[in-house]
Design an enzyme around this catalytic site. Sequence first.
Site, mmCIF file in Angstrom:
data_model
loop_
_atom_site.group_PDB
_atom_site.id
_atom_site.type_symbol
_atom_site.label_atom_id
_atom_site.label_comp_id
_atom_site.label_asym_id
_atom_site.label_seq_id
_atom_site.Cartn_x
_atom_site.Cartn_y
_atom_site.Cartn_z
ATOM 1 N N ARG A 218 0.790 -1.123 -0.083
ATOM 2 C CA ARG A 218 -0.137 0.189 0.095
ATOM 3 C C ARG A 218 0.800 1.120 0.075
ATOM 4 O O ARG A 218 0.420 2.275 0.063
ATOM 5 C CB ARG A 218 -0.802 -0.225 1.173
ATOM 6 C CG ARG A 218 -1.949 -0.899 1.011
ATOM 7 C CD ARG A 218 -3.096 -0.816 2.318
ATOM 8 N NE ARG A 218 -2.613 -1.270 3.648
ATOM 9 C CZ ARG A 218 -2.526 -2.598 3.946
ATOM 10 N NH1 ARG A 218 -3.252 -3.340 3.061
ATOM 11 N NH2 ARG A 218 -2.201 -2.871 5.026
ATOM 12 N N ASP A 264 29.516 3.773 -5.712
ATOM 13 C CA ASP A 264 29.688 4.557 -4.443
ATOM 14 C C ASP A 264 31.089 3.949 -3.600
ATOM 15 O O ASP A 264 30.905 3.959 -2.444
ATOM 16 C CB ASP A 264 28.333 4.012 -3.540
ATOM 17 C CG ASP A 264 28.043 5.224 -2.775
ATOM 18 O OD1 ASP A 264 28.573 6.106 -2.619
ATOM 19 O OD2 ASP A 264 27.225 4.814 -1.788
ATOM 20 N N ALA A 298 28.377 2.001 4.831
ATOM 21 C CA ALA A 298 29.037 3.268 4.661
ATOM 22 C C ALA A 298 29.778 3.331 3.103
ATOM 23 O O ALA A 298 31.014 3.219 3.376
ATOM 24 C CB ALA A 298 29.837 3.517 5.979
HETATM 25 ZN ZN LIG Z 1 27.577 8.014 -2.403
#
Ligand SMILES: [Zn+2]
Length: 324
Positions: A218, A264, A298
Site C-alpha cells: 500500500r 559508491d 558506509a
Molecule cells: Zn555515495
Amino acid sequence: MIQSLSGQIVLPDRILPGTLHFDRHIQSIEPGTACDQTYILPGFIDGHVHGGDGADTMDGVDAIRHLARFHMRHGTTTLLPTTITRPWSDVIFALHAVAEAMRHPDPDGPHIHGAHLEGPFVSPHKLGAQPPFTIAPSPDKLAEMMAIGCVRVVTLAPEIEHAESAITSFAKAGIRVSLGHTTADYDTALSALDKICACGGVPGGTHLFNAMLPIEGRKPGPVTALMCHEASYAEMIFDTHHVHPASFKLASKLMQNRLLFVTDAMRGAGQADGPSTLGGQDVLIEGGVVRLPNGSLAGSVLTLDQALRNAVTHGKSLIEQAGW
Ligand SMILES: [Zn+2]
C-alpha cells in the site's frame, strides 16, 4: 599509433574471439581463434564514486586523479568524482578540485566528466552514511556551486525546503537531478520526476533501494516511482551487500537499460580490510563490507568490473550487461 589487443571481444550481439586494432578509436576488428579468455569490453562509466586506493574526492585534486587512476585499472574510463555531505566550504573546495582536474586532464587517467554532488541537499532523516551537515538548496547556495560549472548530477531529497525551485534550476542548467537520501513517498517522488521532465531535465534515483523508503503493497515508495517512470534512470550499487540479487533482478527486469551500475566506492576500495574513514567518520572494512560503528553500510569497496561479474553470476548475459 595503431595498437592491438586480442581476446574475447564483447560486441552488441555476440562475443567474438579476435583482435581489436585501435588508436583513439576502434579502427578494425579481426576475427580469429584467440584462445585468450580475456574479455574486451566497452569502458565503464561510474556516475557515483567517492574514492579508492586510499584517496577521496573531498581530499582535493591530487586525490581525485589518484582515485580515478585506480578505477581505470578496473575498467572505468569515465567517472564523476562524488562529494559527501560536509560543511559547505568543504563541498565547495571539492567542487573546485574536480573542476581543476577537468581543466588539466591526466593523460594516464580516465575522463572526468564532472562532479556528482551527493549532499548536502538531502534529508537529515535519511542520512545513511552521510555526515549530519544537510542544508537546503537555497538560491545563493545554488548560484555559488553552479558558478564552478562542474556539477553534472545532484542527489536531491525532493521533500526538503527549496527543493522545487532547485529542481527547476538544475534541470534548466542540464544538471541531472537524482532523487536520494530521501523520506519522500511514492506521490512526492513521482511528482518530482515529472517536474524534472517538465523542465527539460533527465530524472533519476541515487542508489536504488538504499537511503529511501522500501516498497510495500500500500506504500509503493520512491523505488516503485523510479522503476515505473519510463524516463527515469536509477543507480544501483550491486556489490550484493547493498542490494539483494533478487532485488537487482526485479529492478533490472523492469528498468533494463535505465538501471545504471555505480560503485559508491569509498577510499578503502582496493585496500586491505581494516579501519578507514568516510566523510570524516571512522568506518570499518570487513570482508568487502564497509560499516559505521552503528552498523550502517558506509559506501562500498566495489569496482565496476566486480559489479559486472556479480550481474553475470546472477543470471545476466555479458552482452546484455556490458553497457551496449
Ligand atoms: Zn555515495
